[in-house]
Design a protein around this motif. Sequence first.
Motif, PDB file in Angstrom:
ATOM      1  N   UNK A 101       0.900  -1.273  -0.028  1.00 18.05           N
ATOM      2  CA  UNK A 101       0.132   0.016  -0.138  1.00 18.05           C
ATOM      3  C   UNK A 101       0.899   1.159  -0.185  1.00 18.05           C
ATOM      4  N   UNK A 102       1.943   1.276   0.919  1.00 21.70           N
ATOM      5  CA  UNK A 102       2.730   2.418   0.846  1.00 21.70           C
ATOM      6  C   UNK A 102       3.408   2.520  -0.504  1.00 21.70           C
ATOM      7  N   UNK A 103       3.882   1.715  -1.174  1.00 27.40           N
ATOM      8  CA  UNK A 103       4.672   1.642  -2.588  1.00 27.40           C
ATOM      9  C   UNK A 103       3.505   1.960  -3.563  1.00 27.40           C
ATOM     10  N   UNK A 104       2.334   1.680  -3.492  1.00 24.63           N
ATOM     11  CA  UNK A 104       1.347   2.243  -4.300  1.00 24.63           C
ATOM     12  C   UNK A 104       1.224   3.583  -4.322  1.00 24.63           C
ATOM     13  N   UNK A 105       1.036   4.023  -3.193  1.00 26.78           N
ATOM     14  CA  UNK A 105       0.903   5.358  -2.709  1.00 26.78           C
ATOM     15  C   UNK A 105       2.020   6.113  -3.360  1.00 26.78           C
ATOM     16  N   UNK A 106       3.315   5.838  -3.005  1.00 24.51           N
ATOM     17  CA  UNK A 106       4.348   6.538  -3.502  1.00 24.51           C
ATOM     18  C   UNK A 106       4.461   6.370  -5.067  1.00 24.51           C
ATOM     19  N   UNK A 107       4.108   5.397  -5.903  1.00 21.63           N
ATOM     20  CA  UNK A 107       4.271   5.261  -7.322  1.00 21.63           C
ATOM     21  C   UNK A 107       3.111   6.059  -7.944  1.00 21.63           C
ATOM     22  N   UNK A 108       2.031   6.216  -7.412  1.00 23.61           N
ATOM     23  CA  UNK A 108       1.089   7.021  -7.954  1.00 23.61           C
ATOM     24  C   UNK A 108       0.871   8.274  -7.291  1.00 23.61           C
ATOM     25  N   UNK A 109       1.737   8.593  -6.229  1.00 26.34           N
ATOM     26  CA  UNK A 109       1.828   9.957  -5.971  1.00 26.34           C
ATOM     27  C   UNK A 109       0.695  10.633  -5.139  1.00 26.34           C
ATOM     28  N   UNK A 110       0.012   9.480  -4.447  1.00 24.61           N
ATOM     29  CA  UNK A 110      -0.910   9.855  -3.326  1.00 24.61           C
ATOM     30  C   UNK A 110      -0.217  10.396  -2.159  1.00 24.61           C
ATOM     31  N   UNK A 111      -1.020  11.032  -1.248  1.00 22.74           N
ATOM     32  CA  UNK A 111      -0.297  11.438  -0.030  1.00 22.74           C
ATOM     33  C   UNK A 111       0.524  10.291   0.696  1.00 22.74           C
ATOM     34  N   UNK A 112       1.877  10.377   0.372  1.00 24.74           N
ATOM     35  CA  UNK A 112       2.876   9.379   1.059  1.00 24.74           C
ATOM     36  C   UNK A 112       3.040   9.217   2.357  1.00 24.74           C
ATOM     37  N   UNK A 113       3.267   8.135   2.797  1.00 26.54           N
ATOM     38  CA  UNK A 113       3.769   7.944   4.262  1.00 26.54           C
ATOM     39  C   UNK A 113       5.216   8.496   4.602  1.00 26.54           C
ATOM     40  N   UNK A 114       5.350   8.621   5.910  1.00 27.41           N
ATOM     41  CA  UNK A 114       6.514   9.265   6.261  1.00 27.41           C
ATOM     42  C   UNK A 114       7.775   8.345   5.743  1.00 27.41           C
ATOM     43  N   UNK A 115       7.698   7.259   5.341  1.00 28.40           N
ATOM     44  CA  UNK A 115       8.812   6.463   4.747  1.00 28.40           C
ATOM     45  C   UNK A 115       9.539   6.914   3.540  1.00 28.40           C
ATOM     46  N   UNK A 116       8.382   7.718   2.844  1.00 25.52           N
ATOM     47  CA  UNK A 116       9.034   8.358   1.668  1.00 25.52           C
ATOM     48  C   UNK A 116       9.624   9.505   1.565  1.00 25.52           C
TER      49      UNK A 116
END
Length: 118
Positions: A101-116
């Motif tokens: 889920x975190x990776x998907x958010x990062x790839x499609x530029x949704x509000x990213x988690x603090x790990x990004x």
Amino acid sequence: RRLEARGELRGGRFVAGMSGEQFALPEAIAMLREARRAPPGETLVCVSAADPLNLVGIAVPGGRIPALAGNRVLWRDGMPIAALVAGEIRWLEAQDPAQARIAEDALIRRSAASALRA
């Protein structure tokens, strides 16, 4: 080779799995050793597939990711874990559901988690 003879660069084989002689600044060698000893982290870096750092299929294993501006490659600790190609996510490494889920958010530029990190 001239830069190496003058002591400005060091030649050798610094990165395992890469063929040919490699060259680095003297301070880069200490940084590579430090990175090797560091415990794995959860830092994610998303890079455009058109960026010269898109080394998937060239320097790292896996199929090539087309170098198009809309495509992206997601890296964790120096290894590609996923790619966004033509709007679809390609998993290059198995992920548990929370990490996916975190990776998907990062790839499609949704509000990213603090790990990004940008």
